[in-house]
Design a protein around this motif. Sequence first.
Motif, PDB file in Angstrom:
ATOM      1  N   LEU A 171      70.204  61.265   8.810  1.00 49.05           N
ATOM      2  CA  LEU A 171      68.864  62.283   8.444  1.00 49.05           C
ATOM      3  C   LEU A 171      69.760  63.843   8.521  1.00 49.05           C
ATOM      4  CD1 LEU A 171      66.158  63.145   6.195  1.00 49.05           C
ATOM      5  CD2 LEU A 171      65.701  63.579   9.279  1.00 49.05           C
ATOM      6  N   SER A 172      70.156  64.741   7.422  1.00 47.26           N
ATOM      7  CA  SER A 172      69.854  66.364   7.523  1.00 47.26           C
ATOM      8  C   SER A 172      68.829  67.211   7.647  1.00 47.26           C
ATOM      9  CB  SER A 172      71.159  66.669   7.403  1.00 47.26           C
ATOM     10  OG  SER A 172      70.626  66.676   5.562  1.00 47.26           O
ATOM     11  N   VAL A 173      68.530  67.766   8.476  1.00 50.39           N
ATOM     12  CA  VAL A 173      67.245  68.953   8.748  1.00 50.39           C
ATOM     13  C   VAL A 173      68.015  70.300   9.198  1.00 50.39           C
ATOM     14  CG1 VAL A 173      65.739  67.183   8.170  1.00 50.39           C
ATOM     15  CG2 VAL A 173      66.642  68.129  10.424  1.00 50.39           C
ATOM     16  N   ALA A 174      67.136  71.042   8.813  1.00 49.90           N
ATOM     17  CA  ALA A 174      68.137  72.885   8.828  1.00 49.90           C
ATOM     18  C   ALA A 174      67.401  72.608  10.627  1.00 49.90           C
ATOM     19  CB  ALA A 174      67.261  73.515   8.441  1.00 49.90           C
ATOM     20  N   ALA A 175      67.626  73.372  11.400  1.00 52.04           N
ATOM     21  CA  ALA A 175      67.214  73.265  12.836  1.00 52.04           C
ATOM     22  C   ALA A 175      66.140  74.099  12.813  1.00 52.04           C
ATOM     23  CB  ALA A 175      68.108  73.064  14.187  1.00 52.04           C
ATOM     24  N   ASP A 176      65.643  74.928  11.875  1.00 52.44           N
ATOM     25  CA  ASP A 176      64.534  76.308  12.553  1.00 52.44           C
ATOM     26  C   ASP A 176      63.857  76.214  11.276  1.00 52.44           C
ATOM     27  OD1 ASP A 176      66.093  76.784   9.562  1.00 52.44           O
ATOM     28  OD2 ASP A 176      66.280  78.783   9.742  1.00 52.44           O
ATOM     29  N   CYS A 177      63.628  74.857  10.952  1.00 51.73           N
ATOM     30  CA  CYS A 177      62.864  74.887   9.837  1.00 51.73           C
ATOM     31  C   CYS A 177      61.402  73.880  11.040  1.00 51.73           C
ATOM     32  CB  CYS A 177      62.274  73.312   9.266  1.00 51.73           C
ATOM     33  SG  CYS A 177      63.343  74.314   8.131  1.00 51.73           S
ATOM     34  N   PRO A 178      60.065  74.758  11.414  1.00 48.78           N
ATOM     35  CA  PRO A 178      59.302  73.722  12.748  1.00 48.78           C
ATOM     36  C   PRO A 178      58.487  72.834  12.145  1.00 48.78           C
ATOM     37  CG  PRO A 178      58.453  75.601  11.838  1.00 48.78           C
ATOM     38  CD  PRO A 178      60.376  75.899  11.463  1.00 48.78           C
ATOM     39  N   PHE A 179      57.702  72.732  10.664  1.00 48.22           N
ATOM     40  CA  PHE A 179      56.586  72.117  10.107  1.00 48.22           C
ATOM     41  C   PHE A 179      57.955  71.263   9.064  1.00 48.22           C
ATOM     42  CE2 PHE A 179      55.493  76.647   9.755  1.00 48.22           C
ATOM     43  CZ  PHE A 179      54.255  77.091  10.929  1.00 48.22           C
ATOM     44  N   LEU A 180      57.813  69.923   9.780  1.00 48.30           N
ATOM     45  CA  LEU A 180      58.763  69.128   8.780  1.00 48.30           C
ATOM     46  C   LEU A 180      58.281  68.054   8.551  1.00 48.30           C
ATOM     47  CD1 LEU A 180      62.443  69.358  10.704  1.00 48.30           C
ATOM     48  CD2 LEU A 180      62.426  69.770   7.914  1.00 48.30           C
ATOM     49  N   PRO A 181      58.092  67.559   8.094  1.00 54.52           N
ATOM     50  CA  PRO A 181      57.570  66.236   7.525  1.00 54.52           C
ATOM     51  C   PRO A 181      57.165  64.845   8.310  1.00 54.52           C
ATOM     52  CG  PRO A 181      58.217  66.924   5.001  1.00 54.52           C
ATOM     53  CD  PRO A 181      58.576  67.520   6.162  1.00 54.52           C
ATOM     54  N   MET A 227      67.481  68.934   3.713  1.00 55.63           N
ATOM     55  CA  MET A 227      67.649  68.281   3.995  1.00 55.63           C
ATOM     56  C   MET A 227      67.096  67.076   2.958  1.00 55.63           C
ATOM     57  SD  MET A 227      65.076  70.052   5.840  1.00 55.63           S
ATOM     58  CE  MET A 227      64.734  71.591   6.006  1.00 55.63           C
ATOM     59  N   GLY A 228      67.976  66.490   3.991  1.00 54.74           N
ATOM     60  CA  GLY A 228      68.772  64.933   2.731  1.00 54.74           C
ATOM     61  C   GLY A 228      68.468  63.987   3.942  1.00 54.74           C
ATOM     62  N   LEU A 229      69.425  62.339   3.231  1.00 54.94           N
ATOM     63  CA  LEU A 229      69.136  61.115   3.448  1.00 54.94           C
ATOM     64  C   LEU A 229      71.616  61.408   2.809  1.00 54.94           C
ATOM     65  CD1 LEU A 229      68.501  59.433   4.880  1.00 54.94           C
ATOM     66  CD2 LEU A 229      67.560  57.814   2.675  1.00 54.94           C
ATOM     67  N   TRP A 230      71.839  60.906   4.006  1.00 55.26           N
ATOM     68  CA  TRP A 230      73.763  60.660   3.514  1.00 55.26           C
ATOM     69  C   TRP A 230      73.749  59.291   4.183  1.00 55.26           C
ATOM     70  CZ3 TRP A 230      75.030  64.977   1.641  1.00 55.26           C
ATOM     71  CH2 TRP A 230      74.137  66.123   1.227  1.00 55.26           C
ATOM     72  N   PRO A 231      74.692  58.149   3.199  1.00 55.08           N
ATOM     73  CA  PRO A 231      75.739  57.375   3.509  1.00 55.08           C
ATOM     74  C   PRO A 231      76.726  57.549   4.476  1.00 55.08           C
ATOM     75  CG  PRO A 231      75.120  57.812   1.714  1.00 55.08           C
ATOM     76  CD  PRO A 231      74.569  58.676   1.544  1.00 55.08           C
ATOM     77  N   VAL A 232      76.940  57.021   5.622  1.00 56.07           N
ATOM     78  CA  VAL A 232      77.771  57.312   6.022  1.00 56.07           C
ATOM     79  C   VAL A 232      79.384  56.655   5.550  1.00 56.07           C
ATOM     80  CG1 VAL A 232      79.465  56.276   8.424  1.00 56.07           C
ATOM     81  CG2 VAL A 232      76.686  56.814   8.665  1.00 56.07           C
ATOM     82  N   ARG A 233      79.125  55.199   4.451  1.00 51.61           N
ATOM     83  CA  ARG A 233      80.927  54.910   3.758  1.00 51.61           C
ATOM     84  C   ARG A 233      80.969  56.862   3.085  1.00 51.61           C
ATOM     85  NH1 ARG A 233      79.135  54.290  -1.265  1.00 51.61           N
ATOM     86  NH2 ARG A 233      76.568  54.314  -1.660  1.00 51.61           N
ATOM     87  N   LEU A 234      80.420  57.047   2.511  1.00 55.11           N
ATOM     88  CA  LEU A 234      80.522  58.320   1.902  1.00 55.11           C
ATOM     89  C   LEU A 234      81.639  59.882   2.878  1.00 55.11           C
ATOM     90  CD1 LEU A 234      78.293  58.930  -1.219  1.00 55.11           C
ATOM     91  CD2 LEU A 234      80.284  57.825  -0.439  1.00 55.11           C
TER      92      LEU A 234
END
Length: 210
Positions: free
Chosen positions: A102-112, A143-150
Amino acid sequence: MTTHHPETIGVLLAGGLARRMGGGDKPLREIGGRALLDRAIDRVAPQCDGLVISANGDPGRFAGRGLPVVADTVTGFAGPLAGILAALEWTAANHPRIEWVLSVAADCPFLPRDLVPRLHAVRATAGLPLARARSGERDHPVMGLWPVRLASDLRHGLVVEDMRKISAWTARHGVAEAAWPVDPYDPFFNANRPEDLAEAEAILMRHPQA
């Protein structure tokens, strides 16, 4: 750590140049007496099976959080895709059984607090390898989900094709989308400018549990 979706490593992307903030490390700016980064960590840590920070330069500035700091493996400032690639390769080397990042921006304080399970759910339902978040009328490709295989395909895109735009690369593989409301506040609010920090403080005043 949760068992309701596949094991997932979270990467907090903290490598931006922060030009609009006047330079420095945006994620270390504070609201409500706490760093944006620490608020992001609190949000995603319970949803993941481990976290890393993606950042170049001296890792010591993130000391005290007990998290690995992973530098880009592509030379030059290649943007968020380079940080995502580094996290995919780090996960493959250090947690070979884990297939998702999972990737997220580290400057987002209110993530779901339901970010990871919802992204996994839309990905699985759509039969697509990638997932990203949306709020209101805005897509959030980082803000996404990534498969390691790619990872090798992403490396080719960055190094050989000089690809920098996230949406250009994800379009090749297919990306599902999960949407969140922006009321009472946007869960993907991020602080790019000093005035954004003031707005984040105002959100906290109105919603102390945010």
